[in-house]
Design a protein around this motif. Structure first.
Motif, PDB file in Angstrom:
ATOM      1  N   UNK A  22       6.523   1.970  -5.112  1.00 59.88           N
ATOM      2  CA  UNK A  22       7.200   0.667  -5.089  1.00 59.88           C
ATOM      3  C   UNK A  22       7.939   0.401  -6.396  1.00 59.88           C
ATOM      4  N   UNK A  23       7.360   0.803  -7.511  1.00 59.58           N
ATOM      5  CA  UNK A  23       7.998   0.566  -8.815  1.00 59.58           C
ATOM      6  C   UNK A  23       9.303   1.347  -8.925  1.00 59.58           C
ATOM      7  N   UNK A  24       9.289   2.626  -8.563  1.00 60.42           N
ATOM      8  CA  UNK A  24      10.486   3.442  -8.701  1.00 60.42           C
ATOM      9  C   UNK A  24      11.572   3.037  -7.697  1.00 60.42           C
ATOM     10  N   UNK A  25      11.169   2.651  -6.499  1.00 65.55           N
ATOM     11  CA  UNK A  25      12.168   2.181  -5.544  1.00 65.55           C
ATOM     12  C   UNK A  25      12.801   0.867  -5.995  1.00 65.55           C
ATOM     13  N   UNK A  26      11.985  -0.013  -6.553  1.00 75.79           N
ATOM     14  CA  UNK A  26      12.524  -1.276  -7.058  1.00 75.79           C
ATOM     15  C   UNK A  26      13.454  -1.035  -8.242  1.00 75.79           C
ATOM     16  N   UNK A  58      -3.913   3.682  -4.151  1.00 80.16           N
ATOM     17  CA  UNK A  58      -3.343   2.537  -4.862  1.00 80.16           C
ATOM     18  C   UNK A  58      -2.350   2.974  -5.922  1.00 80.16           C
ATOM     19  N   UNK A  59      -2.669   4.091  -6.605  1.00 80.53           N
ATOM     20  CA  UNK A  59      -1.785   4.574  -7.664  1.00 80.53           C
ATOM     21  C   UNK A  59      -0.447   5.038  -7.104  1.00 80.53           C
ATOM     22  N   UNK A  60      -0.470   5.844  -6.077  1.00 83.00           N
ATOM     23  CA  UNK A  60       0.791   6.346  -5.521  1.00 83.00           C
ATOM     24  C   UNK A  60       1.618   5.225  -4.874  1.00 83.00           C
ATOM     25  N   UNK A  61       0.932   4.243  -4.293  1.00 87.77           N
ATOM     26  CA  UNK A  61       1.657   3.115  -3.703  1.00 87.77           C
ATOM     27  C   UNK A  61       2.366   2.302  -4.774  1.00 87.77           C
ATOM     28  N   UNK A  69      14.459  10.430  -6.796  1.00 88.01           N
ATOM     29  CA  UNK A  69      13.908  11.786  -6.881  1.00 88.01           C
ATOM     30  C   UNK A  69      12.430  11.764  -7.279  1.00 88.01           C
ATOM     31  N   UNK A  70      12.071  10.807  -8.148  1.00 89.57           N
ATOM     32  CA  UNK A  70      10.660  10.680  -8.536  1.00 89.57           C
ATOM     33  C   UNK A  70       9.785  10.334  -7.328  1.00 89.57           C
ATOM     34  N   UNK A  71      10.325   9.450  -6.480  1.00 89.35           N
ATOM     35  CA  UNK A  71       9.569   9.080  -5.272  1.00 89.35           C
ATOM     36  C   UNK A  71       9.377  10.299  -4.378  1.00 89.35           C
ATOM     37  N   UNK A  72      10.435  11.110  -4.232  1.00 92.90           N
ATOM     38  CA  UNK A  72      10.328  12.312  -3.399  1.00 92.90           C
ATOM     39  C   UNK A  72       9.329  13.307  -3.980  1.00 92.90           C
TER      40      UNK A  72
END
Length: 294
Positions: free
Chosen positions: A219-223, A212-215, A194-197
């Motif tokens: 990646x951190x939240x998906x991992x 760079x920040x959003x990328x 949900x955070x990624x969305x």
């Protein structure tokens, strides 16, 4: 006194010229005023010393007398003597007045800007620049701050599931409450997604290094979500296998290794995101965060 010595040492009065001045004795009489090896007798006590006159007695330089006689000659002589001195006073006064007039005129020109034909060419750039250009930075700054505030609120929500994840993984390792642990882990994974969305719906284009920040955050939240799901699957395996626990400790499975690998990737990306975010937080006075708080 008589004799040759008397004749050689007798006083010779000075010879007066036509104008009343004293004339120096001729060169042939020099031997009468000095003594030396070539002299016939001493002259020290009897020689006449040359006369020393004061500065006032020195003859004045001659000047050409004015022509004419009587009162006119005296008046002309007086003008010749006083004329150069007196004539300097009007000349000096005229020069002083001229300088003052020039100074006043230059000051007036500077005060008036050098004339009406130049218009506003001599004004500073800031005085002639349009007012709209000076205030164009303010809306951009306000928009960037609004975006930073919105992202700050999202980051504050990202840490809500941290405590529950740590507790759930600990229960799996200890073979305790495996069912509830699996549920908590899957809930945490759903929250990460949900955070990624939510992040994809935020406008952050005014923030520095926003790409760079959003990328890094994505990646951190998906991992993290992947790690949570792997740990939840591990809890299911331990609960389903009677030999999954040994002396109070859960055995590792491929799901455990996958979860650890995903968790390591999440940590790396969170460190990058924290560094980029903290620079923004300092600029706008917002909350700085460590990577573990993301």
């Amino acid at each position: 006194m008589s004799g040759p010595d008397a004749e050689a040492t007798q006083y010779i009065p000075p010879v007066t010229g036509e104008h009343g001045g004293e004339r120096q004795p001729p060169a042939e009489f020099d031997n009468l005023f000095r003594s030396g090896p070539g002299g016939e007798g001493p002259a020290g006590a009897t020689q006449v010393l040359p006369r020393f006159e004061s500065e006032q007695a020195q003859p004045q330089p001659a000047y050409a007398p004015p022509t004419g006689t009587g009162r006119r000659a005296a008046q002309a002589d007086e003008r010749d003597r006083s004329g150069p001195t007196r004539s300097r006073v009007p000349a000096i006064a005229a020069v002083g007045i001229g300088i003052a007039v020039l100074g006043i005129g230059a000051g007036a020109l500077l005060a008036s800007g050098g004339g009406d034909d130049k218009g506003d060419d001599n004004k500073p750039v800031s005085a002639t620049a349009p007012a709209s250009d000076g205030g164009s930075a303010s809306p951009s700054t306000d928009a960037a701050k609004e975006q930073a505030v919105a992202l700050d609120k999202l980051l504050a929500d990202s840490g809500d599931s941290r405590a529950s994840v740590i507790s759930a993984v600990g229960n799996v390792k200890a073979c305790k409450d495996l069912g509830q642990a699996a549920t908590d882990l899957r809930d945490a994974a759903g929250q990460r997604n949900e955070l990624v969305t939510s992040l994809s719906g935020l406008s952050v284009d005014q923030l520095p290094h926003h790409t760079e920040l959003t990328t890094a955050l994505t990646k951190a939240w998906k991992a993290s979500a992947s790690a949570d799901n792997h740990y939840a699957a591990w809890a299911d395996q331990v609960a389903a296998n009677k030999k999954g626990c040994k002396k109070g400790q859960a055995r590792s499975t491929p799901q455990t290794l996958a979860g650890n690998q995903a968790s390591g990737e999440a940590t790396t990306q969170k460190k990058t995101a924290a560094r980029l975010w903290n620079a923004i937080a300092k600029k706008y006075g917002l909350t700085e965060r460590t990577y573990t708080q993301l």
